[in-house]
Each structure stands twice: as C-alpha cells, then as structure tokens.
Scaffold this motif. Sequence first.
Motif, mmCIF file in Angstrom:
data_model
loop_
_atom_site.group_PDB
_atom_site.id
_atom_site.type_symbol
_atom_site.label_atom_id
_atom_site.label_comp_id
_atom_site.label_asym_id
_atom_site.label_seq_id
_atom_site.Cartn_x
_atom_site.Cartn_y
_atom_site.Cartn_z
ATOM 1 N N ASP A 155 37.778 38.085 31.736
ATOM 2 C CA ASP A 155 37.873 38.669 33.075
ATOM 3 C C ASP A 155 39.300 39.039 33.441
ATOM 4 O O ASP A 155 39.532 40.050 34.103
ATOM 5 N N LEU A 159 40.233 42.609 34.445
ATOM 6 C CA LEU A 159 40.771 42.781 35.789
ATOM 7 C C LEU A 159 42.082 43.562 35.757
ATOM 8 O O LEU A 159 42.321 44.428 36.609
ATOM 9 N N ALA A 166 34.730 43.497 35.159
ATOM 10 C CA ALA A 166 35.527 42.318 35.475
ATOM 11 C C ALA A 166 34.717 41.365 36.347
ATOM 12 O O ALA A 166 34.165 41.754 37.369
ATOM 13 N N GLY A 167 34.632 40.116 35.944
ATOM 14 C CA GLY A 167 33.838 39.123 36.651
ATOM 15 C C GLY A 167 32.666 38.608 35.831
ATOM 16 O O GLY A 167 32.177 37.493 36.063
ATOM 17 N N GLY A 169 32.522 37.608 32.738
ATOM 18 C CA GLY A 169 32.853 36.429 31.930
ATOM 19 C C GLY A 169 32.815 35.151 32.749
ATOM 20 O O GLY A 169 32.236 34.138 32.328
ATOM 21 N N SER A 170 33.428 35.171 33.928
ATOM 22 C CA SER A 170 33.418 33.985 34.795
ATOM 23 C C SER A 170 32.002 33.655 35.246
ATOM 24 O O SER A 170 31.650 32.472 35.388
ATOM 25 N N ALA A 195 34.846 42.359 41.564
ATOM 26 C CA ALA A 195 34.789 41.388 40.475
ATOM 27 C C ALA A 195 34.066 40.116 40.920
ATOM 28 O O ALA A 195 33.297 39.521 40.150
ATOM 29 N N ALA A 199 30.725 38.622 39.210
ATOM 30 C CA ALA A 199 30.689 37.241 38.725
ATOM 31 C C ALA A 199 29.552 36.463 39.371
ATOM 32 O O ALA A 199 28.774 35.773 38.686
#
Length: 410
Positions: A155, A159, A166-167, A169-170, A195, A199
Amino acid sequence: MNGLRASRWRVLLLAGLVLGIGTAIALLPGHRGWFDVGVYHGAVNHWVRGHGQLYDYVRPGTEYGFTYPPFAAVCMLPMALLGWYPTIAVNLAVTVAATAFVLYVLIDPIARREGWSRWFSFALAGCLFAMLGPVRDTVSFGQINLVLMALVYLDLWLLERRHWLAGVGSGVAAAIKLTPAIFIGYLLVTRQWRAAAVASGTAAAATALTAVLAPGASRTYFTDALWDTGRVGVLDYVSNQSLLGMVARLNPAHPDRLLWVALVGVVAAVWVRRARRVAWLGDHRAGFALTGVAACLISPITWVHHLVWLAPALVVLADAAPPLDSGDPQARRRLWASIGAYVLLASSLVWLWSGDDRGVVPYVGGNSYVLLALGMLLFLPVGDGRPAHQDDTVDEPVTSRGEIKSGESL
C-alpha cells in the motif's frame, strides 16, 4: 578498474557477512522449531480433513490453537494438500519473497536517491535485517508477520504512486489478522479517503466472503475466540512487549486495565498527531513506520517476533542521520541512536529476564523493547524534506505562501 576493485570488495564483504551472520543464527539459542506454522498446519488439517471445528484444535502437547480470523485459515487451505516438510519449505519461500519486497520498498528509494549501488545496498540490508531478533524468531516460528508487512507496504508503494488500488494490501492484512487494521486507521486520520475506502471494503469483503464459506468458524471467532485472551498466552510473559505486557508485569495477578487504557489513549493521541503531521509533509514512509510502532504498543499481545514492525522505523532513523562530517549537531546523536536501536533489537536482550525476577533493573530490562518503541513513537525524526524517490510522485508540502517546507522534525 577502480569500479571492478570496488565490486570485488563488496562481494568479499557480503560473503563475510553472510558467513558470520549465518553462523551466528545457527549457533544462537532461540530456535523455535516451526511452532506456529505447526499450529496453522494442524488446525487447517483438523478443520478440512478431520471435519473438526477450526477453533477447537489444540496443538498436541500444548495449550495453543488457531487464533486468527477465519479468513486467515481460508488463505492457508493449501496447507491441507501438503505434508509437514513441504509446508515448512513453502512457508520459508513465501517469507523470503515477502522480505525481499519489503526491503525493496524500504531501501531501494534511498539507494537511488543517494546514488549507491542498488544491489549492494539491498544485499547489505538483507544481511542486517536477518540478524534482527524479531526476524529470526518470525522465521524460526514460521510466523506470518513479514507476509503481513509485505501486504501493508504494498500500500505504501501504491500510495506513493497514487494508484487506485492503494489500500487493498492493508485490507487483506486486516482480514488475516486484526493488528494491521491500524494501517486503515492511518489512512483515515491522514485523510487518504480513497485508499481508506479500498482498505475497508477489501477487509469487509474478505470477512463477509469467509462468513458465507465458513459460517460456523466465523460465528465462533467473533462471538467467542476473539475475546478469549487466554488462547493467545500469558499477558505478563516477558515476550509480550506491549503496553499491556508492561502493565501486567507490575502486578501479574491483577493487571491494572485502567492504567493500560490510559496509556493506550496517550499513545493513540501522540500517534494521530504525528501521523497527520508527517502526512501533511508528504512523508508516508515515516507515517507507516510510526503506525507500525504504535501497533506494537497498542496491541494487547505483542510477542517479540511481532516487533518486525519496528524495522521500518530503524530505516527512517538511519536515513535521517546526516554524514558525520556534515557539521549537523544532530548527526552524531541520530547515528548512535540508530545503531543503539538496531543492536538492542538484534540482541534479544529481554530474554535475560524471562524468569520471575523482581526489581527495578529486571523490570526495565524486561520492558526494554516497549521503552524502545515509546522512544521511537516520540522522537523518530520525520519530515526532513527528502523525496521518497527520484521520480517522486508525492506532492511537496507548501506553506500558505507557496514556499517549500523542508527540514522539519517533530
């Protein structure tokens, strides 16, 4: 010719480091016998092949069973197709790949910015990383810490490039284990709205899908297993280097939960303030490092092997140390601070007080990693104005008059 000679010296240096570190790891005490991957392998096989309940499994001869959300077990289902030794081999391969990606994200931008040899920087960082006590324990236990870190730092990589994914992965990491959910909190408090939505949506979707596929396991986890701290271990055990562990060691029989809540509130407030500041400065690398430190402190259970989340803060600290000949009065302090923090994490010092020792020195020594994390949270230098990488895609922070803000430290 000089370049060839330098390359030869680098190869010789790395060969010596690999030999020395490999020998040290082989001879140092603390080999964990793949204990945690044994729990994963046994629980998944008990669930799938034995047709038992996932959270009823207890590894033979121990009191430990599966403690992660059921989505983690779904991700580990391929273990049911593998024998014991192939499972260890696959776990090692995945851990090495995750480690390589994390080091690439952390080290390669610095090497490119400074004009260092990228392969040498990566290899040297790998050697130093392997010597850290939490890393050795993660590998020896067969733990998933570095895989979760790779997902989170994916992320960071996305990002910095303003990628729409982005987001994700978290979100996946938070669905596998609850602790990385604090990185979704980072995205929220720093107003990375898209993001944060990605997430949160990813974590919710993974959890909901698991509830459909495994309703019984999901129900048991969220109504029972999640709240049973006894499944994880003893709070005052010296390996628990969290705020709650530190509080529990004051009075193991009756830990002061109110004191713990108060300390968590202070740490959370400091983290939010600093995270917002560094995000405004465009320094998400320091922000992610601070968030990893806060996660270790706030989590009720932070075993020593979970402290791999402190490694990015070591990189930020070392990167912030100017050359000693720069004339910067902070250079020597930052350099020694980074060296001292690294040596402490590599030393496994807390295990010297793994018995029932009482007194000021045993208490301080037994909580040395908690104190290190608190120091990082409060004093980690951030926002020094260095770009994340040469083709930086992060907006440069500006003042109300449009002037570049640089050299700021919180």
